[in-house]
Design a protein around this motif. Structure first.
Motif, PDB file in Angstrom:
ATOM      1  N   ASN A   1       0.700  -1.124  -0.013  1.00 50.98           N
ATOM      2  CA  ASN A   1       0.157  -0.008   0.160  1.00 50.98           C
ATOM      3  C   ASN A   1       0.794   1.323   0.033  1.00 50.98           C
ATOM      4  O   ASN A   1       1.671   1.295   0.774  1.00 50.98           O
ATOM      5  N   ASN A   2       1.064   1.986  -1.240  1.00 48.46           N
ATOM      6  CA  ASN A   2       1.971   2.941  -1.401  1.00 48.46           C
ATOM      7  C   ASN A   2       1.441   4.422  -0.711  1.00 48.46           C
ATOM      8  O   ASN A   2       1.237   5.207  -1.280  1.00 48.46           O
ATOM      9  N   SER A   3       0.907   4.344   0.509  1.00 47.09           N
ATOM     10  CA  SER A   3       0.543   5.501   1.420  1.00 47.09           C
ATOM     11  C   SER A   3      -0.572   6.110   0.598  1.00 47.09           C
ATOM     12  O   SER A   3      -0.616   7.062   0.481  1.00 47.09           O
ATOM     13  N   VAL A   4      -1.498   5.170   0.149  1.00 48.37           N
ATOM     14  CA  VAL A   4      -2.699   5.683  -0.285  1.00 48.37           C
ATOM     15  C   VAL A   4      -3.758   6.167   0.776  1.00 48.37           C
ATOM     16  O   VAL A   4      -4.039   5.198   1.635  1.00 48.37           O
ATOM     17  N   PRO A   5      -4.559   7.139   0.497  1.00 45.24           N
ATOM     18  CA  PRO A   5      -5.498   7.615   1.342  1.00 45.24           C
ATOM     19  C   PRO A   5      -6.706   6.513   1.534  1.00 45.24           C
ATOM     20  O   PRO A   5      -6.859   5.946   0.477  1.00 45.24           O
ATOM     21  N   SER A   6      -7.365   6.715   2.808  1.00 45.70           N
ATOM     22  CA  SER A   6      -8.294   5.460   2.903  1.00 45.70           C
ATOM     23  C   SER A   6      -9.438   5.775   2.175  1.00 45.70           C
ATOM     24  O   SER A   6     -10.463   5.046   1.913  1.00 45.70           O
ATOM     25  N   ARG A   7      -9.765   7.018   1.588  1.00 42.13           N
ATOM     26  CA  ARG A   7     -10.857   7.054   0.653  1.00 42.13           C
ATOM     27  C   ARG A   7     -10.762   6.060  -0.669  1.00 42.13           C
ATOM     28  O   ARG A   7     -11.850   5.813  -1.460  1.00 42.13           O
ATOM     29  N   PHE A   8      -9.664   5.644  -0.753  1.00 45.68           N
ATOM     30  CA  PHE A   8      -9.362   4.469  -1.868  1.00 45.68           C
ATOM     31  C   PHE A   8      -9.289   3.115  -1.002  1.00 45.68           C
ATOM     32  O   PHE A   8      -8.368   2.897  -0.307  1.00 45.68           O
ATOM     33  N   SER A   9     -10.108   2.325  -1.421  1.00 47.44           N
ATOM     34  CA  SER A   9     -10.178   0.977  -0.562  1.00 47.44           C
ATOM     35  C   SER A   9     -10.118  -0.337  -1.636  1.00 47.44           C
ATOM     36  O   SER A   9     -11.133  -0.402  -2.352  1.00 47.44           O
ATOM     37  N   PRO A  10      -9.090  -0.912  -1.990  1.00 53.23           N
ATOM     38  CA  PRO A  10      -9.013  -2.094  -2.824  1.00 53.23           C
ATOM     39  C   PRO A  10      -9.570  -3.476  -2.166  1.00 53.23           C
ATOM     40  O   PRO A  10      -9.538  -3.485  -1.091  1.00 53.23           O
ATOM     41  N   GLU A  11      -9.991  -4.171  -3.085  1.00 53.86           N
ATOM     42  CA  GLU A  11     -10.560  -5.563  -2.872  1.00 53.86           C
ATOM     43  C   GLU A  11     -10.176  -6.432  -3.602  1.00 53.86           C
ATOM     44  O   GLU A  11     -10.328  -6.247  -5.107  1.00 53.86           O
ATOM     45  N   CYS A  12      -9.505  -7.498  -3.369  1.00 51.36           N
ATOM     46  CA  CYS A  12      -9.030  -8.688  -4.516  1.00 51.36           C
ATOM     47  C   CYS A  12      -9.638  -9.934  -4.035  1.00 51.36           C
ATOM     48  O   CYS A  12      -9.173 -10.774  -3.116  1.00 51.36           O
ATOM     49  N   PRO A  13     -10.775 -10.295  -4.386  1.00 51.87           N
ATOM     50  CA  PRO A  13     -11.604 -11.570  -3.877  1.00 51.87           C
ATOM     51  C   PRO A  13     -10.889 -12.728  -4.502  1.00 51.87           C
ATOM     52  O   PRO A  13     -10.970 -13.920  -3.873  1.00 51.87           O
ATOM     53  N   ASN A  14     -10.141 -12.600  -5.665  1.00 48.93           N
ATOM     54  CA  ASN A  14      -9.494 -13.759  -6.226  1.00 48.93           C
ATOM     55  C   ASN A  14      -8.644 -13.160  -7.268  1.00 48.93           C
ATOM     56  O   ASN A  14      -8.386 -12.066  -7.374  1.00 48.93           O
ATOM     57  N   SER A  15      -7.667 -14.123  -7.523  1.00 49.18           N
ATOM     58  CA  SER A  15      -6.524 -13.745  -8.339  1.00 49.18           C
ATOM     59  C   SER A  15      -6.827 -13.157  -9.749  1.00 49.18           C
ATOM     60  O   SER A  15      -5.802 -12.506 -10.569  1.00 49.18           O
ATOM     61  N   SER A  16      -8.005 -13.270 -10.313  1.00 42.89           N
ATOM     62  CA  SER A  16      -8.428 -12.719 -11.455  1.00 42.89           C
ATOM     63  C   SER A  16      -8.952 -11.340 -11.355  1.00 42.89           C
ATOM     64  O   SER A  16      -9.314 -10.861 -12.464  1.00 42.89           O
ATOM     65  N   HIS A  17      -9.643 -10.854 -10.320  1.00 43.96           N
ATOM     66  CA  HIS A  17     -10.451  -9.851 -10.009  1.00 43.96           C
ATOM     67  C   HIS A  17      -9.812  -8.776  -9.077  1.00 43.96           C
ATOM     68  O   HIS A  17      -9.351  -9.283  -7.931  1.00 43.96           O
ATOM     69  N   LEU A  18      -9.749  -7.546  -9.322  1.00 43.48           N
ATOM     70  CA  LEU A  18      -9.565  -6.599  -8.571  1.00 43.48           C
ATOM     71  C   LEU A  18     -10.391  -5.435  -8.590  1.00 43.48           C
ATOM     72  O   LEU A  18     -10.844  -5.098  -9.653  1.00 43.48           O
ATOM     73  N   PHE A  19     -10.723  -5.023  -7.433  1.00 46.22           N
ATOM     74  CA  PHE A  19     -11.509  -3.460  -7.451  1.00 46.22           C
ATOM     75  C   PHE A  19     -11.138  -2.605  -6.734  1.00 46.22           C
ATOM     76  O   PHE A  19     -10.142  -2.749  -5.841  1.00 46.22           O
ATOM     77  N   LEU A  20     -11.380  -1.558  -6.979  1.00 45.96           N
ATOM     78  CA  LEU A  20     -10.897  -0.188  -6.149  1.00 45.96           C
ATOM     79  C   LEU A  20     -12.220   0.716  -5.696  1.00 45.96           C
ATOM     80  O   LEU A  20     -13.051   1.121  -6.627  1.00 45.96           O
ATOM     81  N   HIS A  21     -12.549   0.576  -4.531  1.00 42.02           N
ATOM     82  CA  HIS A  21     -13.803   1.175  -4.172  1.00 42.02           C
ATOM     83  C   HIS A  21     -13.297   2.770  -3.651  1.00 42.02           C
ATOM     84  O   HIS A  21     -12.455   2.978  -3.052  1.00 42.02           O
ATOM     85  N   LEU A  22     -14.404   3.513  -4.389  1.00 39.75           N
ATOM     86  CA  LEU A  22     -13.990   5.020  -4.007  1.00 39.75           C
ATOM     87  C   LEU A  22     -15.008   5.635  -3.261  1.00 39.75           C
ATOM     88  O   LEU A  22     -16.236   5.156  -3.532  1.00 39.75           O
ATOM     89  N   HIS A  23     -14.881   6.259  -2.398  1.00 40.25           N
ATOM     90  CA  HIS A  23     -15.743   7.171  -1.319  1.00 40.25           C
ATOM     91  C   HIS A  23     -15.043   8.604  -1.065  1.00 40.25           C
ATOM     92  O   HIS A  23     -14.072   8.608  -0.673  1.00 40.25           O
ATOM     93  N   THR A  24     -16.063   9.659  -1.225  1.00 39.88           N
ATOM     94  CA  THR A  24     -15.697  10.802  -0.774  1.00 39.88           C
ATOM     95  C   THR A  24     -14.257  11.423  -1.246  1.00 39.88           C
ATOM     96  O   THR A  24     -13.565  11.906  -0.656  1.00 39.88           O
ATOM     97  N   LEU A  25     -14.181  11.257  -2.752  1.00 37.13           N
ATOM     98  CA  LEU A  25     -13.209  11.765  -3.295  1.00 37.13           C
ATOM     99  C   LEU A  25     -13.097  13.274  -3.303  1.00 37.13           C
ATOM    100  O   LEU A  25     -14.032  13.862  -3.420  1.00 37.13           O
ATOM    101  N   GLN A  26     -11.941  13.509  -3.725  1.00 33.62           N
ATOM    102  CA  GLN A  26     -11.609  14.989  -4.110  1.00 33.62           C
ATOM    103  C   GLN A  26     -11.467  15.174  -5.609  1.00 33.62           C
ATOM    104  O   GLN A  26     -10.939  14.614  -6.264  1.00 33.62           O
ATOM    105  N   PRO A  27     -11.581  16.588  -6.052  1.00 34.08           N
ATOM    106  CA  PRO A  27     -11.231  16.906  -7.449  1.00 34.08           C
ATOM    107  C   PRO A  27      -9.826  16.463  -7.833  1.00 34.08           C
ATOM    108  O   PRO A  27      -9.600  15.971  -8.995  1.00 34.08           O
ATOM    109  N   GLU A  28      -8.780  16.418  -6.939  1.00 36.49           N
ATOM    110  CA  GLU A  28      -7.616  16.117  -7.256  1.00 36.49           C
ATOM    111  C   GLU A  28      -7.368  14.758  -7.514  1.00 36.49           C
ATOM    112  O   GLU A  28      -6.245  14.129  -7.892  1.00 36.49           O
ATOM    113  N   ASP A  29      -8.343  14.008  -7.083  1.00 36.77           N
ATOM    114  CA  ASP A  29      -8.315  12.694  -7.346  1.00 36.77           C
ATOM    115  C   ASP A  29      -8.425  12.155  -8.825  1.00 36.77           C
ATOM    116  O   ASP A  29      -8.699  11.177  -9.363  1.00 36.77           O
TER     117      ASP A  29
END
Lengths: 116, 115
Positions: free
Chosen positions: A57-85
């Protein structure tokens, strides 16, 4: 076509929204990555998953939340983002091949995210 | 990972060879040289990589100097579709366990292929 797909390709969201980015790899790889590319800046590594376990985790803000349910799928959940994102979010996957000495990352086409 | 230095931009005529240089004078013995390119607003595309020996594939050739302090990516017959940002990256190879190492992208070289 690299074997790594990302959806959606474009996303516009408000700062109070919750959205998710999806990545799927059809290469049989065991490692997956999220990168961020802001305008006029180099790609920045955000997260690394190896066999579904987060290894970086390269010091990423907590408003970015990754999820990897299996080796084929990867998600990036986003909440309360800022325009600079607002940026291009890229997914990649790789597989180390025993004896090869290195693994090569293959990238998806990216999701262009705009935060209003 | 070792730092790389690339010219910010280059031009090439269509049909001619494009030779893109990269300096990596602080490269270590276990570090590979990777090349990727990125066409506008798309994901980076893997081109080629090497450790010590010169490498060739269907896209390009990679020439690494004997002291490994620099390399050249060669696109033998550039086309307009080769216009892109080309990234030279040096990274540690697999050392066992979970080596899934970083690709540290710099600014790259903007290659423009013109008719």
């Amino acid at each position: 076509e690299t074997g790594v797909t990302q959806t959606p390709r474009h996303l516009v969201m408000g700062m109070t929204n919750k959205k998710s980015l999806k990545c799927e790899q059809h290469l049989g790889h065991n490692a997956m990555y999220w990168y961020k590319q802001s305008a006029k800046k180099p790609l920045e590594l955000m997260f690394v998953y190896n066999f579904k376990e987060q290894t970086e985790n390269n010091s990423v803000p907590s408003r970015f939340s990754p999820e990897c349910p299996n080796s084929s799928h990867l998600f990036l959940h986003l909440h309360t983002l800022q325009p600079e994102d607002s940026a291009l979010y890229l997914c990649a996957s790789s597989q180390d091949r025993t004896g090869s000495g290195t693994d090569t990352q293959y990238f998806g086409p990216g999701t262009r995210l705009t935060v209003l | 990972d070792a730092k790389t230095t690339q010219p910010p931009s280059m031009d090439c005529a269509e049909g001619r060879a494009a030779n893109l240089p990269c300096n990596h004078s602080t490269i270590s013995g276990n570090e590979y040289v990777y090349w990727y390119r990125q066409i506008h607003s798309q994901g980076p595309q893997y081109i080629i990589h090497g450790l010590k020996n010169n490498e060739t594939n269907e896209m390009a050739s990679l020439i690494i100097t004997e002291d490994r302090k620099s390399s050249t990516l060669i696109l033998p017959h550039a086309t307009l579709r080769d216009t892109a940002v080309y990234y030279c990256i040096v990274r540690v190879g697999f050392s066992g366990g979970t080596s899934y190492g970083k690709l540290t992208f710099g600014q790259g070289t903007i290659l423009t292929v013109h008719p």
